[in-house]
Design a protein around this motif. Structure first.
Motif, PDB file in Angstrom:
ATOM      1  N   GLU A  61       0.865  -1.158   0.000  1.00 22.82           N
ATOM      2  CA  GLU A  61       0.000   0.000   0.000  1.00 22.82           C
ATOM      3  C   GLU A  61       0.909   1.217   0.000  1.00 22.82           C
ATOM      4  O   GLU A  61       1.811   1.319   0.828  1.00 22.82           O
ATOM      5  CB  GLU A  61      -0.873  -0.004   1.259  1.00 22.82           C
ATOM      6  N   TYR A  62       0.693   2.121  -0.929  1.00 23.04           N
ATOM      7  CA  TYR A  62       1.466   3.354  -0.969  1.00 23.04           C
ATOM      8  C   TYR A  62       0.908   4.294   0.098  1.00 23.04           C
ATOM      9  O   TYR A  62      -0.262   4.656   0.059  1.00 23.04           O
ATOM     10  CB  TYR A  62       1.379   3.988  -2.364  1.00 23.04           C
ATOM     11  N   THR A  63       1.762   4.670   1.049  1.00 22.15           N
ATOM     12  CA  THR A  63       1.293   5.481   2.179  1.00 22.15           C
ATOM     13  C   THR A  63       1.698   6.951   2.047  1.00 22.15           C
ATOM     14  O   THR A  63       1.475   7.730   2.960  1.00 22.15           O
ATOM     15  CB  THR A  63       1.851   4.939   3.516  1.00 22.15           C
ATOM     16  N   GLY A  64       2.325   7.303   0.908  1.00 20.51           N
ATOM     17  CA  GLY A  64       2.805   8.675   0.740  1.00 20.51           C
ATOM     18  C   GLY A  64       1.758   9.616   0.182  1.00 20.51           C
ATOM     19  O   GLY A  64       0.585   9.265   0.024  1.00 20.51           O
ATOM     20  N   LYS A  65       2.234  10.793  -0.101  1.00 15.84           N
ATOM     21  CA  LYS A  65       1.364  11.837  -0.643  1.00 15.84           C
ATOM     22  C   LYS A  65       1.076  11.594  -2.108  1.00 15.84           C
ATOM     23  O   LYS A  65       1.833  10.954  -2.823  1.00 15.84           O
ATOM     24  CB  LYS A  65       2.049  13.212  -0.516  1.00 15.84           C
ATOM     25  N   ASP A  66      -0.006  12.168  -2.526  1.00 17.48           N
ATOM     26  CA  ASP A  66      -0.426  12.218  -3.912  1.00 17.48           C
ATOM     27  C   ASP A  66       0.682  12.910  -4.754  1.00 17.48           C
ATOM     28  O   ASP A  66       1.304  13.853  -4.286  1.00 17.48           O
ATOM     29  CB  ASP A  66      -1.712  13.049  -3.872  1.00 17.48           C
ATOM     30  N   MET A  67       0.905  12.428  -5.972  1.00 21.32           N
ATOM     31  CA  MET A  67       1.994  12.971  -6.805  1.00 21.32           C
ATOM     32  C   MET A  67       1.813  14.439  -7.160  1.00 21.32           C
ATOM     33  O   MET A  67       2.765  15.209  -7.188  1.00 21.32           O
ATOM     34  CB  MET A  67       2.150  12.150  -8.093  1.00 21.32           C
ATOM     35  N   ARG A  68       0.605  14.832  -7.420  1.00 23.33           N
ATOM     36  CA  ARG A  68       0.387  16.231  -7.777  1.00 23.33           C
ATOM     37  C   ARG A  68       0.636  17.126  -6.556  1.00 23.33           C
ATOM     38  O   ARG A  68       1.301  18.148  -6.643  1.00 23.33           O
ATOM     39  CB  ARG A  68      -1.026  16.429  -8.330  1.00 23.33           C
ATOM     40  N   GLU A  69       0.152  16.662  -5.427  1.00 26.64           N
ATOM     41  CA  GLU A  69       0.322  17.414  -4.174  1.00 26.64           C
ATOM     42  C   GLU A  69       1.802  17.552  -3.807  1.00 26.64           C
ATOM     43  O   GLU A  69       2.264  18.623  -3.421  1.00 26.64           O
ATOM     44  CB  GLU A  69      -0.437  16.664  -3.066  1.00 26.64           C
ATOM     45  N   SER A  70       2.566  16.487  -3.953  1.00 29.95           N
ATOM     46  CA  SER A  70       3.955  16.552  -3.491  1.00 29.95           C
ATOM     47  C   SER A  70       4.902  17.214  -4.494  1.00 29.95           C
ATOM     48  O   SER A  70       6.016  17.546  -4.140  1.00 29.95           O
ATOM     49  CB  SER A  70       4.473  15.165  -3.087  1.00 29.95           C
TER      50      SER A  70
END
Ligand code: HEM
Length: 121
Positions: A61-70
């Motif tokens: 499960e990817y637990t990081g931020k959304d790509m656009r957001e980051s």
């Protein structure tokens, strides 16, 4: 049936090795390095490993931020995007993935481009 790419490459252990190598190259790259000032290598390595695992059908499960957001306020250029991908590709080669495995992984990452180089203007 067709072997799952994730299993075939040796799972998250292999992805973590790939990104461990790629991260050093990225942080040492004069064009890319400055963007990552203050971003812990271990964090980015873990996020890239989880994300790629999930994108190639692994049990993560990817637990990081959304790509656009980051990436949106960072003005990431297309040239920078391809430079980073190149480091990942070289790392995969050094780790010993096949050309075909490399291309399948890069194809999974490619659709992220539009969100990463997005710039609000
Ligand atoms: C295939 C290309 C790329 C992928 C797959 C990717 C993926 C990611 C991921 C998964 C994160 C972690 C998000 C989080 O912290 O939750 C991240 C963060 C980050 N990325 Fe990228 N990225 C790519 C290209 C780039 C490029 C070209 C740059 C700049 C030159 C860049 C700059 C950053 C920075 C500075 C962060 C830290 C963001 C923060 O801590 O808030 N990325 N990226």
């Amino acid at each position: 049936s067709k072997p799952d790419l994730y299993e075939e490459i040796g799972g998250s252990a292999t992805l973590s090795k790939v990104f461990g190598l790629a991260i050093n190259r990225i942080y040492n790259d004069p064009m890319l390095g400055p963007h990552f000032e203050g971003v812990p290598k271990s964090h980015l390595r873990k996020m890239l490993t989880e994300q790629t695992c999930a994108l190639i059908g692994g049990p993560c499960e990817y637990t990081g931020k959304d790509m656009r957001e980051s990436h949106q306020e960072r003005n990431v250029t297309e040239a920078e995007f391809y430079a980073l991908v190149e480091h990942v590709q070289q790392a995969m080669r050094l780790i010993g993935l096949t050309y075909q495995q490399e291309n399948r992984i890069l194809a999974a990452l490619a659709p992220l481009k539009e969100d990463i180089i997005y710039q609000a203007q």
